[in-house]
Motif scaffolding. Structure first.
Motif, mmCIF file in Angstrom:
data_model
loop_
_atom_site.group_PDB
_atom_site.id
_atom_site.type_symbol
_atom_site.label_atom_id
_atom_site.label_comp_id
_atom_site.label_asym_id
_atom_site.label_seq_id
_atom_site.Cartn_x
_atom_site.Cartn_y
_atom_site.Cartn_z
ATOM 1 N N VAL A 27 0.833 -1.191 0.000
ATOM 2 C CA VAL A 27 0.000 0.000 0.000
ATOM 3 C C VAL A 27 0.874 1.248 0.000
ATOM 4 O O VAL A 27 0.631 2.189 -0.724
ATOM 5 N N GLU A 28 1.903 1.258 0.809
ATOM 6 C CA GLU A 28 2.770 2.430 0.918
ATOM 7 C C GLU A 28 4.225 1.982 0.938
ATOM 8 O O GLU A 28 4.594 1.092 1.690
ATOM 9 N N GLN A 29 5.043 2.596 0.108
ATOM 10 C CA GLN A 29 6.479 2.333 0.107
ATOM 11 C C GLN A 29 7.157 3.598 0.606
ATOM 12 O O GLN A 29 7.183 4.607 -0.082
ATOM 13 N N ARG A 30 7.672 3.562 1.809
ATOM 14 C CA ARG A 30 8.297 4.742 2.405
ATOM 15 C C ARG A 30 9.707 4.948 1.872
ATOM 16 O O ARG A 30 10.367 4.012 1.439
ATOM 17 N N PRO A 31 10.182 6.194 1.934
ATOM 18 C CA PRO A 31 11.542 6.466 1.461
ATOM 19 C C PRO A 31 12.583 5.804 2.356
ATOM 20 O O PRO A 31 12.313 5.477 3.507
ATOM 21 N N GLY A 32 13.760 5.641 1.800
ATOM 22 C CA GLY A 32 14.849 5.021 2.539
ATOM 23 C C GLY A 32 14.919 3.535 2.248
ATOM 24 O O GLY A 32 14.149 2.997 1.455
ATOM 25 N N LYS A 33 15.884 2.905 2.877
ATOM 26 C CA LYS A 33 16.097 1.478 2.678
ATOM 27 C C LYS A 33 16.096 0.783 4.028
ATOM 28 O O LYS A 33 16.279 1.413 5.062
ATOM 29 N N CYS A 34 15.934 -0.511 3.979
ATOM 30 C CA CYS A 34 16.053 -1.311 5.198
ATOM 31 C C CYS A 34 17.531 -1.435 5.548
ATOM 32 O O CYS A 34 18.383 -1.482 4.655
ATOM 33 N N PRO A 35 17.857 -1.478 6.843
ATOM 34 C CA PRO A 35 19.258 -1.648 7.222
ATOM 35 C C PRO A 35 19.789 -3.000 6.743
ATOM 36 O O PRO A 35 19.039 -3.972 6.653
ATOM 37 N N SER A 57 5.870 6.098 11.788
ATOM 38 C CA SER A 57 6.542 7.044 10.901
ATOM 39 C C SER A 57 8.060 6.924 11.038
ATOM 40 O O SER A 57 8.581 6.795 12.141
ATOM 41 N N GLY A 58 8.763 6.946 9.912
ATOM 42 C CA GLY A 58 10.220 6.865 9.914
ATOM 43 C C GLY A 58 10.755 5.445 9.923
ATOM 44 O O GLY A 58 11.961 5.233 9.906
ATOM 45 N N GLN A 59 9.855 4.470 9.948
ATOM 46 C CA GLN A 59 10.283 3.075 9.947
ATOM 47 C C GLN A 59 9.727 2.354 8.730
ATOM 48 O O GLN A 59 8.744 2.773 8.134
ATOM 49 N N LYS A 60 10.402 1.270 8.367
ATOM 50 C CA LYS A 60 9.992 0.428 7.248
ATOM 51 C C LYS A 60 9.811 -0.999 7.747
ATOM 52 O O LYS A 60 10.395 -1.387 8.748
ATOM 53 N N CYS A 61 9.019 -1.764 7.034
ATOM 54 C CA CYS A 61 8.843 -3.180 7.336
ATOM 55 C C CYS A 61 9.981 -3.929 6.644
ATOM 56 O O CYS A 61 10.036 -3.996 5.419
ATOM 57 N N CYS A 62 10.911 -4.462 7.427
ATOM 58 C CA CYS A 62 12.135 -5.054 6.891
ATOM 59 C C CYS A 62 12.318 -6.482 7.391
ATOM 60 O O CYS A 62 11.839 -6.845 8.460
#
Length: 80
Positions: A27-35, A57-62
């Motif tokens: 649904v949503e792809q946030r900016p940045g990359k997973c560590p 906010s500020g986190q991604k599912c990694c």
């Protein structure tokens, strides 16, 4: 279909994010990359998120090495 196969199918379908991963839908792809995970890292084999939109906010599912969890995004410097 035998009962065991049916129960396995139901168990897979009710896992958070299973259908999204199966059909590559987010649904949503946030900016940045997973560590980057250190070599040999094995995390908990559980799904704590089902896409970036399920994280604060500020986190991604990694990937955590086995399952997925919300992690702080790192800047994607390859896009510059």
């Amino acid at each position: 279909m035998k009962l065991g196969g049916f129960l396995l199918l139901v168990a897979l379908l009710i896992q958070p994010g299973f259908l999204e991963r199966l059909f590559c839908v987010s649904v949503e792809q946030r900016p940045g990359k997973c560590p980057v995970l250190p070599k040999g890292t094995i995390g908990l084999c559980a799904e704590f998120c089902s896409g970036d939109d399920s994280c604060p906010s500020g986190q991604k599912c990694c990937s955590n090495g086995c399952g997925h969890s919300c992690q702080t995004a790192v800047p994607d410097v390859s896009r510059r």
